[in-house]
Enzyme design. Structure first.
Site, short mmCIF file in Angstrom:
data_model
loop_
_atom_site.label_atom_id
_atom_site.label_comp_id
_atom_site.label_asym_id
_atom_site.label_seq_id
_atom_site.Cartn_x
_atom_site.Cartn_y
_atom_site.Cartn_z
N ASP A 1 37.76 40.94 34.98
CA ASP A 1 38.08 39.52 35.11
C ASP A 1 39.51 39.32 35.64
OD1 ASP A 1 37.57 36.82 35.01
OD2 ASP A 1 37.85 36.63 32.84
N ASN B 1 27.54 33.09 37.15
CA ASN B 1 28.39 33.06 38.36
C ASN B 1 27.70 32.41 39.57
OD1 ASN B 1 29.96 36.24 37.54
ND2 ASN B 1 30.77 34.19 37.25
C1 IPE Z 1 32.57 37.18 33.43
O1 IPE Z 1 33.68 36.62 34.05
C2 IPE Z 1 31.63 37.72 34.45
C3 IPE Z 1 32.12 38.85 35.23
C4 IPE Z 1 33.25 39.48 35.06
C5 IPE Z 1 31.24 39.29 36.28
P1 IPE Z 1 33.77 35.06 34.31
O2 IPE Z 1 35.11 34.82 34.89
O3 IPE Z 1 32.62 34.58 35.09
O4 IPE Z 1 33.67 34.48 32.83
P2 IPE Z 1 34.06 33.07 32.23
O5 IPE Z 1 33.36 32.05 33.05
O6 IPE Z 1 35.54 32.92 32.34
O7 IPE Z 1 33.60 33.12 30.82
C1 IPE Z 2 36.12 38.32 37.99
O1 IPE Z 2 37.22 37.58 38.42
C2 IPE Z 2 35.13 38.59 39.08
C3 IPE Z 2 33.85 37.88 38.95
C4 IPE Z 2 33.50 37.10 37.98
C5 IPE Z 2 32.91 38.07 40.05
P1 IPE Z 2 37.16 36.01 38.48
O2 IPE Z 2 36.65 35.60 39.81
O3 IPE Z 2 36.42 35.46 37.33
O4 IPE Z 2 38.71 35.64 38.36
P2 IPE Z 2 39.35 34.46 37.53
O5 IPE Z 2 38.83 34.55 36.13
O6 IPE Z 2 38.94 33.19 38.20
O7 IPE Z 2 40.81 34.72 37.62
MG MG Z 3 36.96 34.90 35.46
#
Ligand code: IPE
Ligand code: IPE
Ligand code: MG
Length: 246
Positions: free
Chosen positions: A21, A69
């Protein structure tokens, strides 16, 4: 600082799971679009996979795309799926060279056809590798997975292939997409968020959770080593008391 030297090779977790993340926030920090963060996240995937394999970890599961997502802006979803295809094509050779087997968990049949095909191709081409298994969680949702298992078992009971009393932890585990994979002893989430976001809810029942402030694109081998040293310093009591497990 050399955390690798502090790792006890006799007490390694068999399975490490990571919620990758912070790509978006990392990009923002660098004044770039979110996709730039995802692209740089690939470097961290490569490095972490290599470090885990070198250490002798048996299973590494990476949460790459959750079912939730799909709700992101369409351009980001498209870019992520494209990046996945590109990365799979680029890295399968390296996985083979390093004797790493690719697997996937999640509702992968619902991925875009091109992504699905690239994934199946990668799984097929690495299926005989034995050093480590890299599991990608794609279109993954733990609640979906648990419901699927419940539906499957209910159908089997209805066909009198099993009795309701037969449904125990072992049978239930075997009905999940993680069948055959041991539960992760260590679960890491980067970027400072302290939640599971629908990841491995059944399998993480007794995982050691480690939350780090590092954004995923900055995650390095050293961070993995540190996480393992932290894990090895913990006492896993499984409901018992210290004197019983020491
Ligand atoms: C969790 O991260 C999913 C992945 C790392 C693929 P998100 O960034 O989507 O999670 P939330 O929405 O902050 O809980
Ligand atoms: C994790 O990074 C990757 C996926 C969920 C695909 P994020 O895209 O959630 O990054 P933040 O949480 O917005 O910084
Ligand atoms: Mg995220």
């Amino acid at each position: 600082m050399d955390s690798k030297a502090q790792i006890d090779p006799g007490k390694l977790p068999r399975h490490i799971a990571i919620i990758m993340d912070g790509n978006g926030r990392w990009a923002k920090q660098h004044g770039r679009p979110r996709v730039f963060g995802h692209k740089n996240g690939v470097r961290a995937v490569r490095e972490t996979t290599e470090a885990a394999a070198e250490l002798g970890i048996e299973y590494l599961t990476l949460y790459a795309f959750s079912t939730e997502n799909w709700g992101r802006p369409r351009t980001e979803v498209t870019a992520l799926m494209h990046l996945l295809v590109e990365t799979l094509h680029k890295e399968i050779g390296t996985l083979n060279k390093n004797n790493i087997r690719l697997q996937a968990i999640g509702d992968i049949a619902k991925l875009p056809a091109k992504t699905h095909r690239a994934l199946l191709d990668g799984i097929e081409r690495t299926k005989n590798n034995t050093r480590m298994t890299l599991v990608l969680a794609l279109n993954y949702s733990a609640k979906w997975e648990i419901l699927e298992a419940a539906r499957q078992l209910a159908a089997q009971a209805q066909r009198h292939e099993i009795e309701p009393e037969d449904i125990d932890e072992t049978l239930f585990s075997q009905s999940l997409t993680t069948r055959g994979i041991p539960d992760p002893e260590l679960l890491i989430r980067t970027s400072g968020e302290a939640r599971l976001s629908n990841f491995l809810l059944w399998q993480a029942a007794y995982s050691e959770l480690l939350f780090t402030e590092i954004f995923w694109p900055d995650f390095s081998k050293e961070h993995l080593y540190q996480a393992i040293v932290d894990f090895q310093g913990r006492e896993r009591r499984f409901g018992k008391i210290s004197e019983q497990v020491g």
